[in-house]
Design an enzyme around this catalytic site. Structure first.
Site, PDB file in Angstrom:
ATOM      1  N   ARG A   1      -4.795  25.455 -14.283  1.00 40.25           N
ATOM      2  CA  ARG A   1      -5.286  26.330 -13.219  1.00 40.25           C
ATOM      3  C   ARG A   1      -4.612  25.926 -11.913  1.00 40.25           C
ATOM      4  O   ARG A   1      -4.707  24.768 -11.505  1.00 40.25           O
ATOM      5  CB  ARG A   1      -6.808  26.203 -13.090  1.00 40.25           C
ATOM      6  CG  ARG A   1      -7.351  26.924 -11.886  1.00 40.25           C
ATOM      7  CD  ARG A   1      -8.878  26.893 -11.773  1.00 40.25           C
ATOM      8  NE  ARG A   1      -9.255  27.598 -10.559  1.00 40.25           N
ATOM      9  CZ  ARG A   1      -9.802  27.026  -9.478  1.00 40.25           C
ATOM     10  NH1 ARG A   1     -10.106  25.740  -9.481  1.00 40.25           N
ATOM     11  NH2 ARG A   1     -10.066  27.733  -8.412  1.00 40.25           N
TER      12      ARG A   1
ATOM     13  N   GLU B   1     -13.972  29.434  -4.238  1.00 39.09           N
ATOM     14  CA  GLU B   1     -15.013  28.912  -3.340  1.00 39.09           C
ATOM     15  C   GLU B   1     -15.068  29.612  -1.991  1.00 39.09           C
ATOM     16  O   GLU B   1     -14.829  28.980  -0.947  1.00 39.09           O
ATOM     17  CB  GLU B   1     -14.834  27.407  -3.127  1.00 39.09           C
ATOM     18  CG  GLU B   1     -14.820  26.608  -4.419  1.00 39.09           C
ATOM     19  CD  GLU B   1     -15.006  25.108  -4.183  1.00 39.09           C
ATOM     20  OE1 GLU B   1     -14.948  24.668  -3.022  1.00 39.09           O
ATOM     21  OE2 GLU B   1     -15.230  24.398  -5.167  1.00 39.09           O
TER      22      GLU B   1
ATOM     23  N   ASN C   1     -17.331  25.944 -10.113  1.00 39.94           N
ATOM     24  CA  ASN C   1     -16.914  24.604  -9.697  1.00 39.94           C
ATOM     25  C   ASN C   1     -18.176  23.798  -9.434  1.00 39.94           C
ATOM     26  O   ASN C   1     -19.014  24.200  -8.623  1.00 39.94           O
ATOM     27  CB  ASN C   1     -16.098  24.655  -8.398  1.00 39.94           C
ATOM     28  CG  ASN C   1     -14.743  25.335  -8.583  1.00 39.94           C
ATOM     29  OD1 ASN C   1     -14.372  25.694  -9.695  1.00 39.94           O
ATOM     30  ND2 ASN C   1     -14.022  25.495  -7.492  1.00 39.94           N
TER      31      ASN C   1
ATOM     32  N   TYR D   1     -19.744  20.023  -8.412  1.00 41.31           N
ATOM     33  CA  TYR D   1     -19.551  18.652  -7.936  1.00 41.31           C
ATOM     34  C   TYR D   1     -20.856  17.882  -7.743  1.00 41.31           C
ATOM     35  O   TYR D   1     -20.929  16.699  -7.991  1.00 41.31           O
ATOM     36  CB  TYR D   1     -18.760  18.650  -6.614  1.00 41.31           C
ATOM     37  CG  TYR D   1     -17.310  18.994  -6.833  1.00 41.31           C
ATOM     38  CD1 TYR D   1     -16.413  18.039  -7.295  1.00 41.31           C
ATOM     39  CD2 TYR D   1     -16.848  20.291  -6.631  1.00 41.31           C
ATOM     40  CE1 TYR D   1     -15.079  18.357  -7.531  1.00 41.31           C
ATOM     41  CE2 TYR D   1     -15.508  20.616  -6.868  1.00 41.31           C
ATOM     42  CZ  TYR D   1     -14.637  19.639  -7.313  1.00 41.31           C
ATOM     43  OH  TYR D   1     -13.333  19.950  -7.562  1.00 41.31           O
TER      44      TYR D   1
ATOM     45  N   GLU E   1     -13.646  23.732 -11.971  1.00 45.43           N
ATOM     46  CA  GLU E   1     -13.438  22.419 -11.333  1.00 45.43           C
ATOM     47  C   GLU E   1     -14.637  21.527 -11.602  1.00 45.43           C
ATOM     48  O   GLU E   1     -15.783  21.980 -11.573  1.00 45.43           O
ATOM     49  CB  GLU E   1     -13.292  22.527  -9.796  1.00 45.43           C
ATOM     50  CG  GLU E   1     -11.993  23.132  -9.332  1.00 45.43           C
ATOM     51  CD  GLU E   1     -11.895  23.231  -7.809  1.00 45.43           C
ATOM     52  OE1 GLU E   1     -12.533  22.415  -7.101  1.00 45.43           O
ATOM     53  OE2 GLU E   1     -11.190  24.131  -7.334  1.00 45.43           O
TER      54      GLU E   1
HETATM   55  C1  PNW Z   1     -13.377  22.055  -3.780  1.00 45.99           C
HETATM   56  N1  PNW Z   1     -18.477  20.785   0.069  1.00 45.99           N
HETATM   57  O1  PNW Z   1     -13.645  21.866  -2.410  1.00 45.99           O
HETATM   58  C2  PNW Z   1     -12.023  22.746  -3.780  1.00 45.99           C
HETATM   59  O2  PNW Z   1     -11.939  23.867  -4.619  1.00 45.99           O
HETATM   60  C3  PNW Z   1     -10.881  21.824  -3.970  1.00 45.99           C
HETATM   61  O3  PNW Z   1      -9.775  22.347  -3.305  1.00 45.99           O
HETATM   62  C4  PNW Z   1     -11.245  20.434  -3.506  1.00 45.99           C
HETATM   63  O4  PNW Z   1     -10.171  19.546  -3.522  1.00 45.99           O
HETATM   64  C5  PNW Z   1     -12.366  19.937  -4.407  1.00 45.99           C
HETATM   65  O5  PNW Z   1     -13.450  20.844  -4.424  1.00 45.99           O
HETATM   66  C6  PNW Z   1     -12.898  18.561  -4.028  1.00 45.99           C
HETATM   67  O6  PNW Z   1     -13.477  18.587  -2.760  1.00 45.99           O
HETATM   68  C7  PNW Z   1     -14.885  21.576  -1.887  1.00 45.99           C
HETATM   69  O7  PNW Z   1     -18.457  20.115   1.115  1.00 45.99           O
HETATM   70  C8  PNW Z   1     -14.893  21.070  -0.604  1.00 45.99           C
HETATM   71  O8  PNW Z   1     -19.540  21.240  -0.404  1.00 45.99           O
HETATM   72  C9  PNW Z   1     -16.082  20.805   0.037  1.00 45.99           C
HETATM   73  C10 PNW Z   1     -17.270  21.062  -0.605  1.00 45.99           C
HETATM   74  C11 PNW Z   1     -17.271  21.573  -1.896  1.00 45.99           C
HETATM   75  C12 PNW Z   1     -16.068  21.824  -2.539  1.00 45.99           C
END
Ligand code: PNW
Length: 443
Positions: free
Chosen positions: A77, A166, A292, A294, A347
């Site tokens: 991707r 995002e 995605n 996290y 992601e």
């Molecule tokens: C995503 N938050 O970014 C992006 O899709 C990527 O480009 C990035 O490298 C990856 O996650 C890791 O950060 C985010 O603050 C950036 O909630 C910030 C947030 C979430 C996702």
């Protein structure tokens, strides 16, 4: 190494994005993007780095594709840099820019890797920002033209095309928190930007659909379930609001045809201006939803707030490691949106301060993180959620936006002085995991 068994045709991949890895920001006729401008603004990137070189992937894509092939992956991707293929964001196409992606696709084909393309991973042509950027409704129409051109050229040779990555980050980190390009701090603007992003998604899908191409069409959203710290009505309301602001704000317009009610009420006068017919455009049928994941959101209204337990620790981003949140999230959206298409986890990964020692990088935290999240993903699938693939973020250490080069998300280490790539232990772990899935236990 793992008793997890995923379906035989499950797609295993890794993800990156253009600005974070390509470099070569002034080569091949590429126009300036808002991230070039933002990086050049003192104080915006914590380590003062920028996108001019980063992983030099523009010149090293063959080596990077070879690494993915060596890892035994099915799919890659990546995103197309809009200013590389249309330097001003409208008008002339840049053949040299398209040629780079064509070469990349040729290389992926040669190695048997399927391409999953994202059209917008935040690098808006600066020329469009000068006309108001995503705050200007016209930008949505420019995006649809760009989407259609990519579709015409690549739509029958890539597995999927996602309109946006995002949009929450683009809208709110970029226009309300001021942490991302273009760096504004205006909630009404951020809300209007999110509406124009959604509109551009719908217009883009419409334009792509009309081409009759074979690529699956969708969007990638960052999502979190939100847990109340206690059972109090205030905490529960806060958790609902958090869910609506972050996840529901994009999910509801696409799958329910309206903005989520509590968030809309709280925004009051700052709510986005919607024109008649907009929700019809936004609600275009899509073939897949990219998720995605996290972290979860944790909501406490007490003062001082109750902290989350963080039993599994935090990552180098300060994000709580909470694999169960992935199960909770997927089960929740599967329940709340009956018309959900199949899901790709586009992601998932963690930042860790990895160092090369004696030619190796020992990052047991990352392998464990991946194992835990894959297990949580399987739990959700066992509860009936239709997930078709998983893309680890990220193939390479890369430019982590306002954190610059200071945070390392790769399963492959990058030495920014020499551009040497070193497989981390987690890359070896992922290769073994994927190979085990391919070998069977498929009953
Ligand atoms: C995503 N938050 O970014 C992006 O899709 C990527 O480009 C990035 O490298 C990856 O996650 C890791 O950060 C985010 O603050 C950036 O909630 C910030 C947030 C979430 C996702």
């Amino acid at each position: 190494m793992s008793s997890l068994v995923f379906p035989r045709d499950f797609v295993w991949g890794v993800a990156t994005s253009s600005f974070q890895i390509e470099g070569a920001t002034t080569e091949g006729g590429r126009g300036a993007s808002i991230w070039d401008t933002f990086c050049a603004t003192p104080g915006k990137i914590i380590d003062g780095t920028d996108g001019t070189v980063v992983c030099d992937h523009y010149h090293r894509y063959k080596e990077d594709v070879a690494i993915m092939a060596d890892l035994g992956l099915d799919a890659y991707r990546f995103s197309i840099a809009w200013p590389r293929v249309q330097p001003a964001g409208s008008g002339a196409w840049n053949e040299e820019g398209f040629k780079f992606y064509e070469n990349l696709l040729d290389e992926l084909d040669a190695k048997g890797l399927k391409a999953h393309v994202t059209l917008y991973h935040w690098d808006l042509p600066q020329a469009l920002q000068d006309l108001g950027g995503w705050g200007n409704r016209e930008t949505a129409y420019r995006f649809a033209e760009y989407a259609a051109e990519v579709g015409r050229r690549f739509g029958n040779r890539v597995a999927s095309i996602a309109t946006h990555n995002e949009p929450w980050c683009t809208a709110y980190l970029g226009n309300f928190h001021g942490r991302f390009a273009p760096g504004f701090t205006d909630i009404a603007l951020a809300n209007q930007v999110s509406h124009h992003l959604l509109l551009s998604h719908g217009l883009g899908i419409k334009a792509l659909r009309e081409l009759g191409i074979s690529a699956q069409l969708g969007i990638v959203l960052n999502q979190s379930d939100a847990d109340p710290a206690t059972d109090s009505a205030a905490d529960k309301r806060q958790a609902q609001l958090e869910y609506e602001n972050f996840t529901g704000w994009f999910m509801d317009p696409i799958f329910k045809g309206h903005y989520p009610p509590l968030a809309l009420e709280v925004y009051g006068d700052a709510a986005p201006k919607v024109e008649p017919g907009d929700f019809e455009i936004i609600g275009q049928k899509i073939d897949f939803l990219g998720v995605n994941y996290y972290f979860r959101a944790w909501c406490s209204t007490q003062n001082p707030p109750i902290e989350p337990p963080r039993a599994l620790g935090i990552t180098d981003m300060g994000w709580e490691i909470y694999p169960k949140g992935l199960t909770d999230l997927l089960v929740r959206i599967n329940r709340e949106y009956p018309n959900l298409p199949p899901i790709l986890i586009t992601e998932n990964g963690m930042a860790n301060p990895d160092r090369v020692e004696d030619g190796a990088v020992h990052d047991p935290q990352r392998s464990q993180f991946l194992q835990q999240h894959l297990s949580a993903l399987k739990d959700a699938m066992d509860q009936g959620v239709d997930v078709r693939g998983y893309f680890e973020w990220s193939l390479l250490d890369n430019f982590e936006w306002d954190s610059g080069l200071s945070k390392r998300f790769g399963i492959v280490h990058v030495d920014y002085d020499t551009q040497k790539r070193t497989l981390k232990d987690s890359a070896h772990w992922y290769r073994e995991f994927v190979s085990q899935q391919k070998r069977g236990n498929h009953g």
